[in-house]
Write an enzyme that holds these catalytic residues in place. Structure first.
Site, short mmCIF file in Angstrom:
data_model
loop_
_atom_site.label_atom_id
_atom_site.label_comp_id
_atom_site.label_asym_id
_atom_site.label_seq_id
_atom_site.Cartn_x
_atom_site.Cartn_y
_atom_site.Cartn_z
N ARG A 143 -10.36 -0.40 6.87
CA ARG A 143 -9.60 -1.28 7.76
C ARG A 143 -9.22 -0.55 9.04
O ARG A 143 -9.15 -1.15 10.11
CB ARG A 143 -8.40 -1.89 7.05
CG ARG A 143 -7.26 -0.98 6.60
CD ARG A 143 -6.31 -0.66 7.73
NE ARG A 143 -4.96 -0.39 7.30
CZ ARG A 143 -4.16 0.45 7.93
NH1 ARG A 143 -4.60 1.17 8.97
NH2 ARG A 143 -2.91 0.60 7.52
N LYS A 196 0.83 -1.21 0.00
CA LYS A 196 0.00 0.00 0.00
C LYS A 196 0.87 1.25 0.00
O LYS A 196 1.82 1.36 0.77
CB LYS A 196 -0.91 0.02 1.22
CG LYS A 196 -1.85 1.23 1.24
CD LYS A 196 -2.69 1.29 2.48
CE LYS A 196 -1.90 1.81 3.68
NZ LYS A 196 -2.76 2.00 4.85
N LYS A 250 3.41 12.79 15.53
CA LYS A 250 2.02 12.91 15.91
C LYS A 250 1.82 12.44 17.35
O LYS A 250 2.42 11.47 17.80
CB LYS A 250 1.13 12.09 14.97
CG LYS A 250 1.15 12.58 13.54
CD LYS A 250 0.25 11.70 12.67
CE LYS A 250 0.29 12.10 11.22
NZ LYS A 250 -0.55 11.21 10.38
N ALA A 283 -1.90 8.74 15.76
CA ALA A 283 -0.44 8.89 15.84
C ALA A 283 0.26 7.77 15.10
O ALA A 283 0.71 6.79 15.68
CB ALA A 283 0.00 8.93 17.30
N ASP A 284 0.34 7.92 13.78
CA ASP A 284 0.99 6.90 12.95
C ASP A 284 2.29 7.40 12.34
O ASP A 284 2.84 6.77 11.43
CB ASP A 284 0.04 6.41 11.86
CG ASP A 284 -0.47 7.54 10.97
OD1 ASP A 284 -0.10 8.71 11.21
OD2 ASP A 284 -1.23 7.25 10.03
#
Length: 330
Positions: free
Chosen positions: A115, A71, A233, A228-229
């Protein structure tokens, strides 16, 4: 010659939605991560601070699934000012047996939205109190509404509050959610007040500064943090991670670098070498989840490649069965 199925967002929306099948699909992905020989490399993150944006690459091989998804997704958070969506992207699905490219999913981030929301539903299903009925969502974007929808699939939710700094955005989101879900949803720009009566709190923003403070969270509350990825963040007061009765990650290898745990370690509220259960381990019952109604539980979701491979494989199989999309010869 290999046949490649090209699928647009419109094709995908016709065959897959946020429902219990999607939640089960993501739940199975978490279990696979905990119990199978999954190969999941670190996330490749490209930060573009000049335009408040990022581009991420995620992937994973999951034994038992026919496909491997790679992805590429972007988040440019000033895009709404330009009349553009803040999230975009695509998924390429390769055969896990031959490595041949089988499908290109031009989903514009739709499958990621599904998802991600499904993962929030899985977290609440396994960690929130069984009698949880009230929700506070921090954020007023698409994911805010989807997270609330996911919660209604796993708990008997009777009311919700949408928080945003911009009260007009919160009101618009709350109105849409109330109509879609058939429950009262109100808006506020008071973060403390939003948390005051919530059995479940979900944070859905790209903020760099905490919007949920530790002393706002009541005993018995479940908190899911999913914004927070990336390293910069931070949605949750780091003190909350240290004070929680149970902290759970999707992948501690990720949350210690990218998630809320990363900020708690840096703040000194959690030891750098501390270990915590992962969501898949709790689902698989190799680790213990909530044990009492008054515990504060926190689930830190940074998004994993297994989720992307799982949802992409499900979407590809459904589209193939429906004859959706266009097949080309490579």
């Amino acid at each position: 010659m290999p046949q490649i199925r090209i699928l647009t967002e419109s094709d995908l929306r016709k065959v897959i939605d946020l429902d219990m099948d999607a939640i089960t699909c993501i739940e199975d992905a978490f279990v696979a991560l905990a119990t199978k020989d999954v190969c999941m490399p670190p996330i490749a993150c490209l930060d573009i601070p000049a335009n408040n944006g990022e581009i991420d690459v995620k992937t994973a091989y999951v034994p038992g699934l026919d496909g491997v998804a790679v992805k590429i997704s972007s988040g440019f958070f000033d895009n709404p000012k330009l009349g553009l969506p803040s999230v975009a992207g695509m998924m390429n699905v390769f055969s896990s047996k031959t490595g041949i490219l089988e499908a290109v999913l031009l989903d514009n981030g739709y499958l990621t939205d599904i998802r991600t929301a499904a993962a929030g539903g899985v977290a609440a299903h396994h960690l929130a109190r069984k009698d949880a009925k009230t929700v506070a969502i921090y954020g007023a974007g698409v994911q805010a509404r989807l997270q609330l929808k996911a919660l209604t699939l796993v708990r008997d939710i009777t009311s919700a509050t949408i928080w945003a700094r911009d009260i007009a955005k919160a009101e618009t989101c709350a109105k849409k959610a109330s109509i879609e879900l058939g429950i009262p949803v109100r808006a506020t720009n008071d973060g403390k007040e939003a948390a005051s009566n919530a059995d479940i709190i979900v944070t859905t923003t790209p903020t760099r500064d905490p919007i949920l403070m530790a002393d706002w969270v009541n005993p018995g509350t479940h908190v899911t943090a999913m914004g927070a990825d990336m390293e910069h963040k931070n949605e949750i007061d780091p003190a909350l991670i240290g004070q929680a009765d149970l902290y759970v990650s999707d992948s501690q290898a990720q949350t210690s670098i990218l998630g809320e745990l990363h900020h708690a370690i840096n703040a000194g509220t959690v030891a750098k070498d501390a270990t915590f259960p992962e969501l898949g381990q709790i689902i698989a019952k190799s680790m213990t989840g909530r044990t009492s109604a008054d515990q504060i539980t926190v689930c830190d979701l940074t998004g994993t490649g297994v989720q992307d491979t799982a949802i992409a494989t499900l979407a590809q199989s459904r589209c193939a069965a429906a004859g959706a999309g266009v097949e080309i010869t490579s």
